[in-house]
Design a protein around this motif. Sequence first.
Motif, PDB file in Angstrom:
ATOM      1  N   GLY A   1      35.618  43.307 -20.527  1.00 40.44           N
ATOM      2  CA  GLY A   1      34.865  42.082 -20.295  1.00 40.44           C
ATOM      3  C   GLY A   1      33.615  42.021 -21.136  1.00 40.44           C
ATOM      4  O   GLY A   1      33.122  43.039 -21.621  1.00 40.44           O
ATOM      5  N   TRP A   2      33.126  40.793 -21.323  1.00 36.33           N
ATOM      6  CA  TRP A   2      31.827  40.558 -21.930  1.00 36.33           C
ATOM      7  C   TRP A   2      30.905  39.968 -20.861  1.00 36.33           C
ATOM      8  O   TRP A   2      31.304  39.058 -20.126  1.00 36.33           O
ATOM      9  N   TYR A   3      29.710  40.485 -20.814  1.00 39.17           N
ATOM     10  CA  TYR A   3      28.660  39.979 -19.945  1.00 39.17           C
ATOM     11  C   TYR A   3      27.447  39.650 -20.807  1.00 39.17           C
ATOM     12  O   TYR A   3      27.335  40.097 -21.936  1.00 39.17           O
ATOM     13  N   ARG A   4      26.543  38.894 -20.221  1.00 35.96           N
ATOM     14  CA  ARG A   4      25.290  38.634 -20.922  1.00 35.96           C
ATOM     15  C   ARG A   4      24.158  38.525 -19.912  1.00 35.96           C
ATOM     16  O   ARG A   4      24.371  38.183 -18.743  1.00 35.96           O
ATOM     17  N   GLN A   5      22.963  38.819 -20.402  1.00 30.83           N
ATOM     18  CA  GLN A   5      21.778  38.704 -19.558  1.00 30.83           C
ATOM     19  C   GLN A   5      20.670  38.049 -20.362  1.00 30.83           C
ATOM     20  O   GLN A   5      20.208  38.609 -21.369  1.00 30.83           O
ATOM     21  N   ALA A   6      20.282  36.879 -19.909  1.00 31.69           N
ATOM     22  CA  ALA A   6      19.191  36.153 -20.551  1.00 31.69           C
ATOM     23  C   ALA A   6      17.867  36.599 -19.949  1.00 31.69           C
ATOM     24  O   ALA A   6      17.833  37.096 -18.810  1.00 31.69           O
ATOM     25  N   PRO A   7      16.774  36.408 -20.663  1.00 31.06           N
ATOM     26  CA  PRO A   7      15.466  36.809 -20.141  1.00 31.06           C
ATOM     27  C   PRO A   7      15.173  36.176 -18.791  1.00 31.06           C
ATOM     28  O   PRO A   7      15.323  34.959 -18.625  1.00 31.06           O
ATOM     29  N   GLY A   8      14.830  37.002 -17.832  1.00 31.86           N
ATOM     30  CA  GLY A   8      14.457  36.497 -16.519  1.00 31.86           C
ATOM     31  C   GLY A   8      15.625  36.091 -15.641  1.00 31.86           C
ATOM     32  O   GLY A   8      15.423  35.537 -14.553  1.00 31.86           O
TER      33      GLY A   8
ATOM     34  N   THR B   1      20.965  27.196 -27.690  1.00 31.15           N
ATOM     35  CA  THR B   1      19.802  28.018 -27.347  1.00 31.15           C
ATOM     36  C   THR B   1      20.007  28.728 -26.016  1.00 31.15           C
ATOM     37  O   THR B   1      19.500  29.840 -25.811  1.00 31.15           O
ATOM     38  N   GLU B   2      20.768  28.084 -25.122  1.00 30.25           N
ATOM     39  CA  GLU B   2      21.011  28.687 -23.813  1.00 30.25           C
ATOM     40  C   GLU B   2      21.889  29.930 -23.885  1.00 30.25           C
ATOM     41  O   GLU B   2      22.041  30.651 -22.901  1.00 30.25           O
ATOM     42  N   ASP B   3      22.499  30.191 -25.044  1.00 24.40           N
ATOM     43  CA  ASP B   3      23.320  31.384 -25.217  1.00 24.40           C
ATOM     44  C   ASP B   3      22.485  32.612 -25.587  1.00 24.40           C
ATOM     45  O   ASP B   3      23.033  33.714 -25.690  1.00 24.40           O
ATOM     46  N   THR B   4      21.206  32.415 -25.782  1.00 25.46           N
ATOM     47  CA  THR B   4      20.332  33.550 -26.094  1.00 25.46           C
ATOM     48  C   THR B   4      20.345  34.552 -24.954  1.00 25.46           C
ATOM     49  O   THR B   4      20.074  34.203 -23.803  1.00 25.46           O
ATOM     50  N   ALA B   5      20.698  35.785 -25.264  1.00 23.13           N
ATOM     51  CA  ALA B   5      20.830  36.824 -24.241  1.00 23.13           C
ATOM     52  C   ALA B   5      21.165  38.150 -24.919  1.00 23.13           C
ATOM     53  O   ALA B   5      21.481  38.189 -26.113  1.00 23.13           O
TER      54      ALA B   5
ATOM     55  N   THR C   1      23.834  44.097 -27.224  1.00 30.76           N
ATOM     56  CA  THR C   1      23.395  43.613 -28.522  1.00 30.76           C
ATOM     57  C   THR C   1      22.722  42.253 -28.316  1.00 30.76           C
ATOM     58  O   THR C   1      23.207  41.417 -27.557  1.00 30.76           O
ATOM     59  N   GLN C   2      21.607  42.049 -28.977  1.00 27.34           N
ATOM     60  CA  GLN C   2      20.816  40.842 -28.774  1.00 27.34           C
ATOM     61  C   GLN C   2      21.367  39.692 -29.614  1.00 27.34           C
ATOM     62  O   GLN C   2      21.629  39.835 -30.812  1.00 27.34           O
ATOM     63  N   VAL C   3      21.513  38.554 -28.965  1.00 27.89           N
ATOM     64  CA  VAL C   3      21.856  37.310 -29.650  1.00 27.89           C
ATOM     65  C   VAL C   3      20.743  36.313 -29.373  1.00 27.89           C
ATOM     66  O   VAL C   3      20.419  36.048 -28.206  1.00 27.89           O
ATOM     67  N   THR C   4      20.164  35.802 -30.423  1.00 31.15           N
ATOM     68  CA  THR C   4      19.082  34.827 -30.296  1.00 31.15           C
ATOM     69  C   THR C   4      19.470  33.568 -31.053  1.00 31.15           C
ATOM     70  O   THR C   4      19.791  33.617 -32.239  1.00 31.15           O
ATOM     71  N   VAL C   5      19.454  32.447 -30.343  1.00 33.59           N
ATOM     72  CA  VAL C   5      19.814  31.160 -30.932  1.00 33.59           C
ATOM     73  C   VAL C   5      18.590  30.257 -30.896  1.00 33.59           C
ATOM     74  O   VAL C   5      18.023  30.020 -29.823  1.00 33.59           O
TER      75      VAL C   5
END
Length: 126
Positions: free
Chosen positions: A35-42, A88-92, A120-124
């Motif tokens: 699986g892939w997970y993501r965590q955005a700031p906050g 931009t909401e994909d930033t995580a 790994t960081q993704v910033t949009v």
Amino acid sequence: QVQLVESGGGSVQAGESLKLSCETSGFIFGSCGMGWYRQAPGKERELVGIITNLGSTLRYTESVRGRFTISRDNAKNTLYLQMSSLQTEDTAVYYCAADCAAYWRFDAYYFSPKYWGQGTQVTVSS
């Protein structure tokens, strides 16, 4: 020694694409759900999507459906996440995870990761 190593993250403009990879070792990749997970700031970590050991993709979160595609290459022990039309909401921070005990029961796929990558960081940006 189990290892999951994500790569491919970076900074992109909205609308662009990225492809993440997760190289694995130390377990039988072809037998494991991934699986892939993501965590955005906050925010709490959220599931992006799952792929079974045989390659069926499941449970893409609504916000990425139609834009993200999970795939795997069992010969290379590698998991992928193709991300298109990034917002931009994909930033995580994006994490890959493995559950080698994942299973089907009737129509439900039970996936509870035991192994995690470091992220790994993704910033949009807009």
